[in-house]
Design an enzyme around this catalytic site. Structure first.
Site, PDB file in Angstrom:
ATOM      1  N   HIS A 239       0.797  -1.222   0.000  1.00 42.50           N
ATOM      2  CA  HIS A 239       0.000   0.000   0.000  1.00 42.50           C
ATOM      3  C   HIS A 239       0.834   1.279   0.000  1.00 42.50           C
ATOM      4  CE1 HIS A 239      -3.155  -2.867   1.314  1.00 42.50           C
ATOM      5  NE2 HIS A 239      -3.957  -2.018   0.715  1.00 42.50           N
TER       6      HIS A 239
ATOM      7  N   HIS B  55      -2.767  -5.579  -6.139  1.00 46.38           N
ATOM      8  CA  HIS B  55      -3.010  -6.788  -5.355  1.00 46.38           C
ATOM      9  C   HIS B  55      -4.495  -7.124  -5.330  1.00 46.38           C
ATOM     10  CE1 HIS B  55      -3.251  -3.352  -2.559  1.00 46.38           C
ATOM     11  NE2 HIS B  55      -4.218  -4.038  -1.970  1.00 46.38           N
TER      12      HIS B  55
ATOM     13  N   CYS C 108     -14.532  -4.958   3.687  1.00 52.59           N
ATOM     14  CA  CYS C 108     -13.570  -5.077   2.605  1.00 52.59           C
ATOM     15  C   CYS C 108     -12.260  -5.586   3.179  1.00 52.59           C
ATOM     16  CB  CYS C 108     -13.372  -3.753   1.874  1.00 52.59           C
ATOM     17  SG  CYS C 108     -12.921  -2.365   2.936  1.00 52.59           S
TER      18      CYS C 108
ATOM     19  N   HIS D  72      -8.551  -8.309   2.105  1.00 51.88           N
ATOM     20  CA  HIS D  72      -7.665  -8.981   1.168  1.00 51.88           C
ATOM     21  C   HIS D  72      -7.646 -10.480   1.453  1.00 51.88           C
ATOM     22  CE1 HIS D  72      -6.103  -4.890   2.037  1.00 51.88           C
ATOM     23  NE2 HIS D  72      -5.998  -4.826   0.729  1.00 51.88           N
TER      24      HIS D  72
ATOM     25  N   GLU E  94     -15.100  -9.261  11.342  1.00 50.15           N
ATOM     26  CA  GLU E  94     -15.318  -7.845  11.637  1.00 50.15           C
ATOM     27  C   GLU E  94     -16.685  -7.577  12.256  1.00 50.15           C
ATOM     28  OE1 GLU E  94     -14.560  -5.101   8.511  1.00 50.15           O
ATOM     29  OE2 GLU E  94     -12.474  -5.722   8.245  1.00 50.15           O
TER      30      GLU E  94
ATOM     31  N   TYR F  75      -8.807  -0.480  -9.616  1.00 44.77           N
ATOM     32  CA  TYR F  75      -8.694   0.953  -9.385  1.00 44.77           C
ATOM     33  C   TYR F  75      -7.370   1.316  -8.733  1.00 44.77           C
ATOM     34  CZ  TYR F  75     -10.494  -0.693  -4.870  1.00 44.77           C
ATOM     35  OH  TYR F  75     -10.688  -1.393  -3.705  1.00 44.77           O
TER      36      TYR F  75
ATOM     37  N   GLU G 179      -4.248   2.635  -2.769  1.00 37.77           N
ATOM     38  CA  GLU G 179      -5.019   1.423  -3.045  1.00 37.77           C
ATOM     39  C   GLU G 179      -4.893   1.089  -4.532  1.00 37.77           C
ATOM     40  OE1 GLU G 179      -6.278  -0.621  -1.114  1.00 37.77           O
ATOM     41  OE2 GLU G 179      -6.902   0.338   0.736  1.00 37.77           O
TER      42      GLU G 179
ATOM     43  N   GLU H 246      -5.744  -1.875  -6.487  1.00 37.07           N
ATOM     44  CA  GLU H 246      -6.428  -3.130  -6.205  1.00 37.07           C
ATOM     45  C   GLU H 246      -7.182  -3.697  -7.398  1.00 37.07           C
ATOM     46  OE1 GLU H 246      -7.008  -3.031  -1.428  1.00 37.07           O
ATOM     47  OE2 GLU H 246      -8.746  -2.427  -2.617  1.00 37.07           O
TER      48      GLU H 246
ATOM     49  N   TRP I  78     -12.171   4.520  -1.857  1.00 30.06           N
ATOM     50  CA  TRP I  78     -12.614   3.523  -2.840  1.00 30.06           C
ATOM     51  C   TRP I  78     -14.116   3.289  -2.837  1.00 30.06           C
ATOM     52  CZ3 TRP I  78      -9.830   2.538   1.602  1.00 30.06           C
ATOM     53  CH2 TRP I  78     -10.488   1.817   2.593  1.00 30.06           C
TER      54      TRP I  78
END
Length: 202
Positions: A46, A53, A88, A90, A108, A124, A135, A137, A180
């Site tokens: 990042h 990624h 959101c 990874h 979460e 993006y 970001e 991604e 994002w």
């Protein structure tokens, strides 16, 4: 649409047990077509200019067609205190995005979607002015339904809210959202409209 399995454990990237506090979080690097080309440590991926990624974004709705938003905890190093979509994150290297989305939603928010379906991908590049992080991604999108009451992890989430499309527009104009958010929301809209029908005005 596939049903989401309940995920109770936070597994390590190796799948051999829980993640320790000292174990670095690794992300899956991809090319422009989303093909895996390697791995990188999360923070390094990042840092400007960013490394492309794999990521995922989840949009969950209640039976009234309202979207579940979260405000990211103030202690997070990336985009703290801003509002964003339901969840959101990874995937671990080698982890299927669907499995990662279900796992992280449970970690979460303390709930498992009653329904979760793929909603396409979006690529993006969004710098975060506040932190200087970037970001870059290749994001896998998911939409679904939630019926249980969220029980957020306070280390991850400061606040949650269910909103209609009109309420989201008002909130987005009034308070900060993640860099994002609108990109992933717009990309997911066709699947959201299919999921919710006329509910919520999406």
């Amino acid at each position: 649409m596939p049903t989401t399995p309940v995920t109770l454990a936070h597994s390590s990237p190796s799948g051999l047990g829980p993640v320790s506090a000292e174990e670095p979080i690794m992300l899956e690097l991809v090319d422009e077509a989303g093909v895996t080309i390697g791995t990188a440590e999360k923070l390094a991926a990042h840092q400007a200019p960013g490394q492309l990624h794999r990521a995922f974004s989840v949009f969950l709705f209640d039976e009234a067609g309202r979207l579940l938003l979260q405000r990211r905890a103030l202690g997070k190093y990336h985009s703290p205190g801003v509002w964003s979509n339901t969840c959101c994150g990874h995937p671990y290297p080698g982890e299927a995005p669907f499995a990662a989305a279900a796992r992280r939603t449970y970690e979460e928010l303390g709930v498992s979607p009653s329904l979760l379906a793929e909603a396409g991908t979006v690529r993006y590049n969004h710098p975060d002015p506040a932190s200087g992080l970037v970001e870059q991604e290749f994001n896998h999108l998911f939409v679904g339904l939630v019926q249980a009451t969220p029980l957020p992890d306070p280390e991850e989430i400061g606040e949650t809210a269910f909103v209609t499309a009109d309420e989201l527009a008002e909130r987005h104009a009034a308070v900060p959202f993640s860099a994002w958010f609108m990109t992933v929301l717009d990309a997911a809209r066709p699947a959201i409209k299919e999921l919710t029908g006329q509910s919520g005005g999406w």
